[in-house]
Design a protein around this motif. Structure first.
Motif, PDB file in Angstrom:
ATOM      1  N   ASP A 165      -3.452   9.874  -2.081  1.00 14.25           N
ATOM      2  CA  ASP A 165      -3.219  10.319  -3.451  1.00 14.25           C
ATOM      3  C   ASP A 165      -2.156   9.460  -4.129  1.00 14.25           C
ATOM      4  O   ASP A 165      -2.315   9.047  -5.287  1.00 14.25           O
ATOM      5  CB  ASP A 165      -2.802  11.786  -3.437  1.00 14.25           C
ATOM      6  CG  ASP A 165      -2.600  12.349  -4.835  1.00 14.25           C
ATOM      7  OD1 ASP A 165      -3.413  12.035  -5.725  1.00 14.25           O
ATOM      8  OD2 ASP A 165      -1.639  13.121  -5.036  1.00 14.25           O
ATOM      9  N   ALA A 166      -1.080   9.162  -3.412  1.00 12.69           N
ATOM     10  CA  ALA A 166      -0.008   8.339  -3.977  1.00 12.69           C
ATOM     11  C   ALA A 166      -0.517   6.936  -4.310  1.00 12.69           C
ATOM     12  O   ALA A 166      -0.173   6.370  -5.367  1.00 12.69           O
ATOM     13  CB  ALA A 166       1.166   8.262  -2.999  1.00 12.69           C
ATOM     14  N   ARG A 169      -2.796   7.145  -7.459  1.00 12.11           N
ATOM     15  CA  ARG A 169      -2.011   7.328  -8.685  1.00 12.11           C
ATOM     16  C   ARG A 169      -1.301   6.040  -9.073  1.00 12.11           C
ATOM     17  O   ARG A 169      -1.231   5.681 -10.259  1.00 12.11           O
ATOM     18  CB  ARG A 169      -0.993   8.457  -8.499  1.00 12.11           C
ATOM     19  CG  ARG A 169      -1.611   9.846  -8.384  1.00 12.11           C
ATOM     20  CD  ARG A 169      -0.570  10.905  -8.057  1.00 12.11           C
ATOM     21  NE  ARG A 169      -1.173  12.197  -7.786  1.00 12.11           N
ATOM     22  CZ  ARG A 169      -1.442  13.121  -8.699  1.00 12.11           C
ATOM     23  NH1 ARG A 169      -1.105  12.894  -9.966  1.00 12.11           N
ATOM     24  NH2 ARG A 169      -1.997  14.266  -8.358  1.00 12.11           N
ATOM     25  N   LYS A 170      -0.786   5.320  -8.080  1.00 11.45           N
ATOM     26  CA  LYS A 170      -0.086   4.069  -8.348  1.00 11.45           C
ATOM     27  C   LYS A 170      -1.042   3.009  -8.875  1.00 11.45           C
ATOM     28  O   LYS A 170      -0.693   2.224  -9.771  1.00 11.45           O
ATOM     29  CB  LYS A 170       0.594   3.573  -7.071  1.00 11.45           C
ATOM     30  CG  LYS A 170       1.330   2.254  -7.240  1.00 11.45           C
ATOM     31  CD  LYS A 170       1.983   1.816  -5.937  1.00 11.45           C
ATOM     32  CE  LYS A 170       2.700   0.482  -6.103  1.00 11.45           C
ATOM     33  NZ  LYS A 170       3.345   0.035  -4.826  1.00 11.45           N
ATOM     34  N   GLY A 173      -3.288   5.152 -12.135  1.00 11.64           N
ATOM     35  CA  GLY A 173      -2.582   6.003 -13.072  1.00 11.64           C
ATOM     36  C   GLY A 173      -2.606   7.469 -12.674  1.00 11.64           C
ATOM     37  O   GLY A 173      -3.456   7.902 -11.897  1.00 11.64           O
ATOM     38  N   GLU A 174      -1.677   8.231 -13.215  1.00 10.57           N
ATOM     39  CA  GLU A 174      -1.546   9.645 -12.877  1.00 10.57           C
ATOM     40  C   GLU A 174      -2.812  10.467 -13.128  1.00 10.57           C
ATOM     41  O   GLU A 174      -3.139  11.348 -12.334  1.00 10.57           O
ATOM     42  CB  GLU A 174      -0.370  10.249 -13.638  1.00 10.57           C
ATOM     43  CG  GLU A 174       1.004   9.856 -13.105  1.00 10.57           C
ATOM     44  CD  GLU A 174       1.216  10.335 -11.675  1.00 10.57           C
ATOM     45  OE1 GLU A 174       0.840  11.488 -11.374  1.00 10.57           O
ATOM     46  OE2 GLU A 174       1.744   9.564 -10.869  1.00 10.57           O
ATOM     47  N   PRO A 175      -3.567  10.192 -14.203  1.00 11.55           N
ATOM     48  CA  PRO A 175      -4.772  10.999 -14.434  1.00 11.55           C
ATOM     49  C   PRO A 175      -5.819  10.876 -13.319  1.00 11.55           C
ATOM     50  O   PRO A 175      -6.703  11.736 -13.218  1.00 11.55           O
ATOM     51  CB  PRO A 175      -5.319  10.436 -15.758  1.00 11.55           C
ATOM     52  CG  PRO A 175      -4.120   9.883 -16.451  1.00 11.55           C
ATOM     53  CD  PRO A 175      -3.290   9.303 -15.348  1.00 11.55           C
ATOM     54  N   GLY A 177      -5.177  11.083 -10.171  1.00 13.20           N
ATOM     55  CA  GLY A 177      -4.708  11.780  -8.979  1.00 13.20           C
ATOM     56  C   GLY A 177      -5.692  12.810  -8.465  1.00 13.20           C
ATOM     57  O   GLY A 177      -6.550  13.318  -9.198  1.00 13.20           O
TER      58      GLY A 177
END
Length: 230
Positions: A165-166, A169-170, A173-175, A177
């Motif tokens: 997940d990290a 997101r990296k 982008g956060e959306p 996740g």
């Protein structure tokens, strides 16, 4: 007057999946991995593991009497617009439901990767060599759904999920996740995420993590290669 109707899907668009169809794919993958696990040997690499899993999924499908879909072998992607013989990629497992029959570009893509708690190389490859192929449109271009199947070689699964997940997101982008979904009884974790594919199209990815940490060895390697395809 033509005798054949156009090769257009009837009913649902060829790249779409209903809720029941998504649940069916999830169930087949989980049951198939559970069926395959006794036929794996410790240290088995990703490709032979997936071959055993794919055969097990076919056996489960047959035992359940599912006649509205087919489980296909490794799916080679080619550039149909040119005569270039280069293979653009190979999807580990593909399925086709009835509304997708007759359209080679319509399928359910399942990409399989080994992951392990505390292993940044394998967990990173899950994203860079798996998720990214959906994000770039190399796999499942224009599809509504794709599947990632994670073979968890060392627990806890939560550590794997957090690492993946990290990284997602990296990278995206956060959306993008992951969101936890209702777990299957034969899965360690089931999650979902959305990716912007090739700029504008959004594809949703179902992430299924299954326990492959204590695969029991067979009496002989021949028992693996002789597993019947049904």
């Amino acid at each position: 007057m033509p005798l054949l109707t156009p090769d257009a899907p009837f009913g649902l668009p060829a790249f779409s999946l209903s809720g029941d169809q998504i649940a069916t794919v999830l169930d087949l993958l989980c049951r198939g991995c559970d069926e395959a696990r006794p036929h794996l040997t410790p240290g088995m690499l990703e490709v032979p593991t997936t071959m055993v899993v794919r055969k097990a999924v076919r056996r489960v499908k047959k035992s359940l009497g599912l006649t509205n879909l087919q489980v296909r072998g490794e799916h080679e992607l080619e550039d149909m617009a040119t005569n270039d013989p280069t293979i653009l990629g190979r999807i580990d497992i593909t399925l086709q439901f009835l509304h997708q029959f007759g359209d080679e570009d319509a399928y359910v893509a399942v990409e399989c990767k080994r992951v392990r708690a505390g292993d940044p190389t394998l967990n990173g490859s899950y994203v860079t060599q798996g998720v990214d192929r959906f994000a770039t449109g190399q796999y499942a271009t224009g599809h509504d759904w794709g599947f990632m199947l994670g073979y968890v070689l060392a627990l806890p699964a939560s550590a794997v999920v957090d690492a993946v997940d990290a990284r997602i997101r990296k990278t995206y982008g956060e959306p993008a996740g992951l969101t936890a979904e209702s777990a299957h009884s034969l899965a360690l974790a089931v999650l979902e995420g959305a990716l912007a594919q090739s700029g504008s199209h959004v594809i949703r990815i179902k992430h299924v993590f299954v326990d492959m940490s204590q695969a029991a060895p067979l009496a002989s390697p021949s028992e693996i290669t002789s597993t019947p395809i049904t």
